[in-house]
Motif scaffolding. Structure first.
Motif, PDB file in Angstrom:
ATOM      1  N   VAL A   1       0.810  -1.230   0.000  1.00  0.00           N
ATOM      2  CA  VAL A   1       0.000   0.000   0.000  1.00  0.00           C
ATOM      3  C   VAL A   1       0.838   1.273   0.000  1.00  0.00           C
ATOM      4  CG1 VAL A   1      -1.869  -1.171   1.201  1.00  0.00           C
ATOM      5  CG2 VAL A   1      -0.205   0.131   2.530  1.00  0.00           C
ATOM      6  N   GLY A   2       2.144   1.138   0.093  1.00  0.00           N
ATOM      7  CA  GLY A   2       3.008   2.302   0.107  1.00  0.00           C
ATOM      8  C   GLY A   2       3.493   2.632   1.502  1.00  0.00           C
ATOM      9  N   PRO A   3       4.770   3.010   1.637  1.00  0.00           N
ATOM     10  CA  PRO A   3       5.335   3.274   2.958  1.00  0.00           C
ATOM     11  C   PRO A   3       4.762   4.512   3.643  1.00  0.00           C
ATOM     12  CG  PRO A   3       6.913   3.805   1.229  1.00  0.00           C
ATOM     13  CD  PRO A   3       5.781   3.107   0.565  1.00  0.00           C
ATOM     14  N   LYS A   4       4.239   5.450   2.880  1.00  0.00           N
ATOM     15  CA  LYS A   4       3.713   6.668   3.496  1.00  0.00           C
ATOM     16  C   LYS A   4       2.533   6.357   4.413  1.00  0.00           C
ATOM     17  CE  LYS A   4       1.905  11.263   2.410  1.00  0.00           C
ATOM     18  NZ  LYS A   4       1.723  12.281   1.345  1.00  0.00           N
ATOM     19  N   VAL A   5       1.612   5.541   3.946  1.00  0.00           N
ATOM     20  CA  VAL A   5       0.428   5.196   4.736  1.00  0.00           C
ATOM     21  C   VAL A   5       0.835   4.496   6.029  1.00  0.00           C
ATOM     22  CG1 VAL A   5      -1.676   3.786   4.798  1.00  0.00           C
ATOM     23  CG2 VAL A   5      -1.076   5.041   2.725  1.00  0.00           C
ATOM     24  N   ILE A   6       1.753   3.542   5.923  1.00  0.00           N
ATOM     25  CA  ILE A   6       2.190   2.793   7.102  1.00  0.00           C
ATOM     26  C   ILE A   6       2.935   3.703   8.068  1.00  0.00           C
ATOM     27  CG2 ILE A   6       3.464   0.774   7.908  1.00  0.00           C
ATOM     28  CD1 ILE A   6       0.981   0.216   6.149  1.00  0.00           C
ATOM     29  N   SER A   7       3.729   4.620   7.539  1.00  0.00           N
ATOM     30  CA  SER A   7       4.446   5.570   8.410  1.00  0.00           C
ATOM     31  C   SER A   7       3.470   6.450   9.184  1.00  0.00           C
ATOM     32  CB  SER A   7       5.384   6.449   7.573  1.00  0.00           C
ATOM     33  OG  SER A   7       6.410   5.683   6.994  1.00  0.00           O
ATOM     34  N   LEU A   8       2.426   6.896   8.528  1.00  0.00           N
ATOM     35  CA  LEU A   8       1.430   7.738   9.200  1.00  0.00           C
ATOM     36  C   LEU A   8       0.716   6.959  10.313  1.00  0.00           C
ATOM     37  CD1 LEU A   8      -0.097   9.600   6.124  1.00  0.00           C
ATOM     38  CD2 LEU A   8       1.399  10.566   7.885  1.00  0.00           C
ATOM     39  N   ILE A   9       0.377   5.708  10.033  1.00  0.00           N
ATOM     40  CA  ILE A   9      -0.259   4.877  11.061  1.00  0.00           C
ATOM     41  C   ILE A   9       0.689   4.687  12.240  1.00  0.00           C
ATOM     42  CG2 ILE A   9      -1.102   2.540  11.559  1.00  0.00           C
ATOM     43  CD1 ILE A   9      -2.110   2.433   8.649  1.00  0.00           C
ATOM     44  N   SER A  10       1.960   4.426  11.933  1.00  0.00           N
ATOM     45  CA  SER A  10       2.972   4.226  12.976  1.00  0.00           C
ATOM     46  C   SER A  10       3.100   5.457  13.867  1.00  0.00           C
ATOM     47  CB  SER A  10       4.320   3.913  12.318  1.00  0.00           C
ATOM     48  OG  SER A  10       5.384   4.079  13.231  1.00  0.00           O
ATOM     49  N   LEU A  11       3.283   6.601  13.260  1.00  0.00           N
ATOM     50  CA  LEU A  11       3.509   7.826  14.039  1.00  0.00           C
ATOM     51  C   LEU A  11       2.280   8.211  14.853  1.00  0.00           C
ATOM     52  CD1 LEU A  11       5.482   9.751  11.287  1.00  0.00           C
ATOM     53  CD2 LEU A  11       6.395   8.996  13.493  1.00  0.00           C
ATOM     54  N   ALA A  12       1.098   8.011  14.287  1.00  0.00           N
ATOM     55  CA  ALA A  12      -0.129   8.299  15.040  1.00  0.00           C
ATOM     56  C   ALA A  12      -0.224   7.409  16.274  1.00  0.00           C
ATOM     57  CB  ALA A  12      -1.354   8.104  14.143  1.00  0.00           C
ATOM     58  N   GLY A  13       0.161   6.142  16.120  1.00  0.00           N
ATOM     59  CA  GLY A  13       0.153   5.225  17.262  1.00  0.00           C
ATOM     60  C   GLY A  13       1.164   5.617  18.321  1.00  0.00           C
ATOM     61  N   ILE A  14       2.353   6.012  17.896  1.00  0.00           N
ATOM     62  CA  ILE A  14       3.390   6.418  18.858  1.00  0.00           C
ATOM     63  C   ILE A  14       2.936   7.625  19.661  1.00  0.00           C
ATOM     64  CG2 ILE A  14       5.712   7.390  19.063  1.00  0.00           C
ATOM     65  CD1 ILE A  14       6.462   5.681  16.597  1.00  0.00           C
ATOM     66  N   VAL A  15       2.386   8.624  18.981  1.00  0.00           N
ATOM     67  CA  VAL A  15       1.954   9.857  19.657  1.00  0.00           C
ATOM     68  C   VAL A  15       0.875   9.576  20.685  1.00  0.00           C
ATOM     69  CG1 VAL A  15       0.774  12.062  19.313  1.00  0.00           C
ATOM     70  CG2 VAL A  15       2.635  11.402  17.792  1.00  0.00           C
ATOM     71  N   SER A  16      -0.144   8.818  20.286  1.00  0.00           N
ATOM     72  CA  SER A  16      -1.272   8.575  21.190  1.00  0.00           C
ATOM     73  C   SER A  16      -0.866   7.701  22.377  1.00  0.00           C
ATOM     74  CB  SER A  16      -2.433   7.922  20.424  1.00  0.00           C
ATOM     75  OG  SER A  16      -2.018   6.720  19.799  1.00  0.00           O
ATOM     76  N   LEU A  17      -0.041   6.696  22.139  1.00  0.00           N
ATOM     77  CA  LEU A  17       0.349   5.795  23.217  1.00  0.00           C
ATOM     78  C   LEU A  17       1.385   6.429  24.151  1.00  0.00           C
ATOM     79  CD1 LEU A  17       0.421   2.502  21.140  1.00  0.00           C
ATOM     80  CD2 LEU A  17      -1.236   3.138  22.895  1.00  0.00           C
ATOM     81  N   ALA A  18       2.251   7.284  23.607  1.00  0.00           N
ATOM     82  CA  ALA A  18       3.196   7.998  24.470  1.00  0.00           C
ATOM     83  C   ALA A  18       2.449   8.926  25.426  1.00  0.00           C
ATOM     84  CB  ALA A  18       4.187   8.798  23.622  1.00  0.00           C
ATOM     85  N   TYR A  19       1.356   9.481  24.959  1.00  0.00           N
ATOM     86  CA  TYR A  19       0.541  10.332  25.830  1.00  0.00           C
ATOM     87  C   TYR A  19      -0.011   9.519  27.003  1.00  0.00           C
ATOM     88  CZ  TYR A  19      -3.470  12.947  27.544  1.00  0.00           C
ATOM     89  OH  TYR A  19      -4.372  13.575  28.362  1.00  0.00           O
ATOM     90  N   ILE A  20      -0.481   8.299  26.711  1.00  0.00           N
ATOM     91  CA  ILE A  20      -1.022   7.448  27.777  1.00  0.00           C
ATOM     92  C   ILE A  20       0.067   7.072  28.773  1.00  0.00           C
ATOM     93  CG2 ILE A  20      -2.116   5.224  28.278  1.00  0.00           C
ATOM     94  CD1 ILE A  20      -3.505   5.414  25.565  1.00  0.00           C
ATOM     95  N   VAL A  21       1.264   6.720  28.255  1.00  0.00           N
ATOM     96  CA  VAL A  21       2.379   6.379  29.146  1.00  0.00           C
ATOM     97  C   VAL A  21       2.701   7.552  30.060  1.00  0.00           C
ATOM     98  CG1 VAL A  21       4.837   5.819  29.251  1.00  0.00           C
ATOM     99  CG2 VAL A  21       3.373   4.669  27.594  1.00  0.00           C
ATOM    100  N   GLY A  22       2.622   8.761  29.514  1.00  0.00           N
ATOM    101  CA  GLY A  22       2.909   9.957  30.295  1.00  0.00           C
ATOM    102  C   GLY A  22       1.975  10.159  31.472  1.00  0.00           C
ATOM    103  N   GLN A  23       0.802   9.531  31.438  1.00  0.00           N
ATOM    104  CA  GLN A  23      -0.143   9.631  32.544  1.00  0.00           C
ATOM    105  C   GLN A  23       0.203   8.666  33.684  1.00  0.00           C
ATOM    106  OE1 GLN A  23      -2.398  12.189  32.087  1.00  0.00           O
ATOM    107  NE2 GLN A  23      -1.117  12.309  30.240  1.00  0.00           N
ATOM    108  N   GLN A  24       1.216   7.820  33.445  1.00  0.00           N
ATOM    109  CA  GLN A  24       1.672   6.837  34.439  1.00  0.00           C
ATOM    110  C   GLN A  24       0.530   6.012  35.038  1.00  0.00           C
ATOM    111  OE1 GLN A  24       5.567   9.407  35.976  1.00  0.00           O
ATOM    112  NE2 GLN A  24       4.324   8.310  37.444  1.00  0.00           N
TER     113      GLN A  24
END
Length: 413
Positions: free
Chosen positions: A291-314
């Protein structure tokens, strides 16, 4: 030449390459195993960080510096090693990196036995050589596969970073069962045996041609390519985040959850984190081919951002915390597979190794700074690393915007 003749020539060329590339998967698997051992050595200090901290009386800053030191050399050295792989080939460079790293493991053992923090820093600096092994495997694996399957090839090779999981899981257990010095001697012996195995059985792709261009002009040529800088930024987030957590997670867990997680438990959780990223990486590469690396990269980065926020809440230690860290690792793994699927078809053939080295170096540097930042921003009053995690959220959000603006690497994109 008419269309029918062009198709026949293309089919004949594909058949010729298919014959020449027979045994390709086995070669990539052997390279992956070699990378696994290299990563084990590269990460051998982190699983024992609490032992070093206790026995050497280290503070937060010293622990962070100790953990970051192998990452620094492992990052910067990839630029040189990637370019040298273009010239000398994967077989020679895999063997060289493994053998050159053996004294570093022994020096770590000596530093621990003597209880010398300065010597441990020197040993950690030298240990970074083992981390350069990644820059050997990407051009080696790419050369064994046709362009449309290079995302899969580099994704499979990328699974060699499971060596971080091997180190996190086995190193503390071996040290507890057999002793500190015997553990490091065993790792050194395994590295030597792997180097011999590689020299005897590994072979470079018959389609690979050595580059005779001098090292410095070759690296400078890679730096002049726009794709080098674009992929370096993205890889600094996805791989850098992985390296940072794989290095710092035992320290993080035993600090934030001291009553729930002991060093061995922290090692087990870190191993699971690494395995999740390892499994996701070839999936990211294969999906990028489709499907192209751009789509997968966007999914990856969106997941990192949202999950890092949750980790930050400890959140309380338990199923939720484990699921969040595993999810973050999987997101990082998808991104790693996507970035190198992006590099291959977007880079001139004779510069793949050099560009790979620079991008891999950027990923390593992305893993060098976060442990230092986490140590510097730790708030003892609240027992929190929240500020450092907020910085990850911010940088990840910027990367998400940048990735959205880049051109995809699919044919016709």
């Amino acid at each position: 030449m008419n269309e029918s003749s062009s198709q026949q020539v293309s089919q004949q060329s594909s058949q010729r390459e298919g014959g020449e590339l027979r045994g390709q998967f086995g070669q990539v698997l052997l390279a992956t195993f070699a990378s696994t051992i290299g990563f084990w050595a590269w990460m051998v200090i982190a699983p024992l960080q609490k032992t070093y901290a206790t026995e050497l009386g280290l503070d937060e800053g010293q622990i962070s510096l100790m953990l970051a030191m192998p990452v620094l050399v492992g990052a910067l050295g990839r630029v040189v090693v990637g370019a040298l792989t273009d010239r000398f080939g994967g077989r020679k460079m895999f063997t060289f990196v493994l053998l050159a790293s053996v004294p570093a493991v022994l020096l770590v053992a000596l530093a621990g036995e003597l209880g010398s923090f300065p010597l441990l820093l020197v040993a950690g600096f030298y240990l970074g050589v083992a981390g350069t092994i990644f820059a050997v495997g990407v051009p080696f694996s790419s050369a064994w596969y046709e362009a449309k399957r290079r995302g899969f090839a580099t994704g499979v090779f990328g699974m060699g970073m499971i060596g971080t999981a091997v180190s996190a899981f086995f190193t503390p257990r071996l040290a507890e069962s057999f002793g500190y010095l015997p553990t490091h001697l065993l790792i050194a012996a395994i590295m030597t045996a792997t180097a011999i195995l590689v020299w005897v059985f590994l072979r470079d792709s018959p389609l690979w041609e050595p580059s005779r261009q001098p090292l410095v002009p070759k690296v400078m040529g890679a730096l002049r390519l726009r794709i080098t800088w674009e992929m370096s930024f993205l890889y600094a987030i996805v791989f850098g985040g992985f390296v940072a957590f794989a290095t710092f997670l035992p320290k993080y867990l035993t600090t934030i959850y001291p009553d729930d997680v002991d060093p061995i438990g922290a090692g087990t959780r870190t191993a699971l984190f690494a395995v999740a990223a390892v499994v996701a990486r070839p999936i990211g590469g294969a999906l990028s081919d489709r499907v192209g690396p751009k789509v997968i990269s966007l999914i990856s980065l969106a997941g990192i951002v949202s999950l890092a926020y949750i980790v930050g809440q400890q959140p309380p230690e338990g199923v939720l915390t484990g699921a969040v860290f595993i999810g973050m690792a999987a997101a990082m793994g998808l991104g790693m597979g996507a970035v190198f699927a992006w590099v291959g078809p977007s880079t001139p053939k004779d510069k793949v190794g050099a560009v790979t080295g620079v991008v891999a170096a950027a990923g390593g540097l992305g893993g060098y700074f976060p442990p230092l930042v986490m140590g510097a921003t730790y708030q003892a009053e609240t027992n929190s690393y929240a500020l450092g995690l907020w910085l990850l959220v911010l940088v990840g959000a910027v990367a998400l915007v940048v990735a959205g603006m880049l051109r995809d690497a699919r044919p016709g994109a």
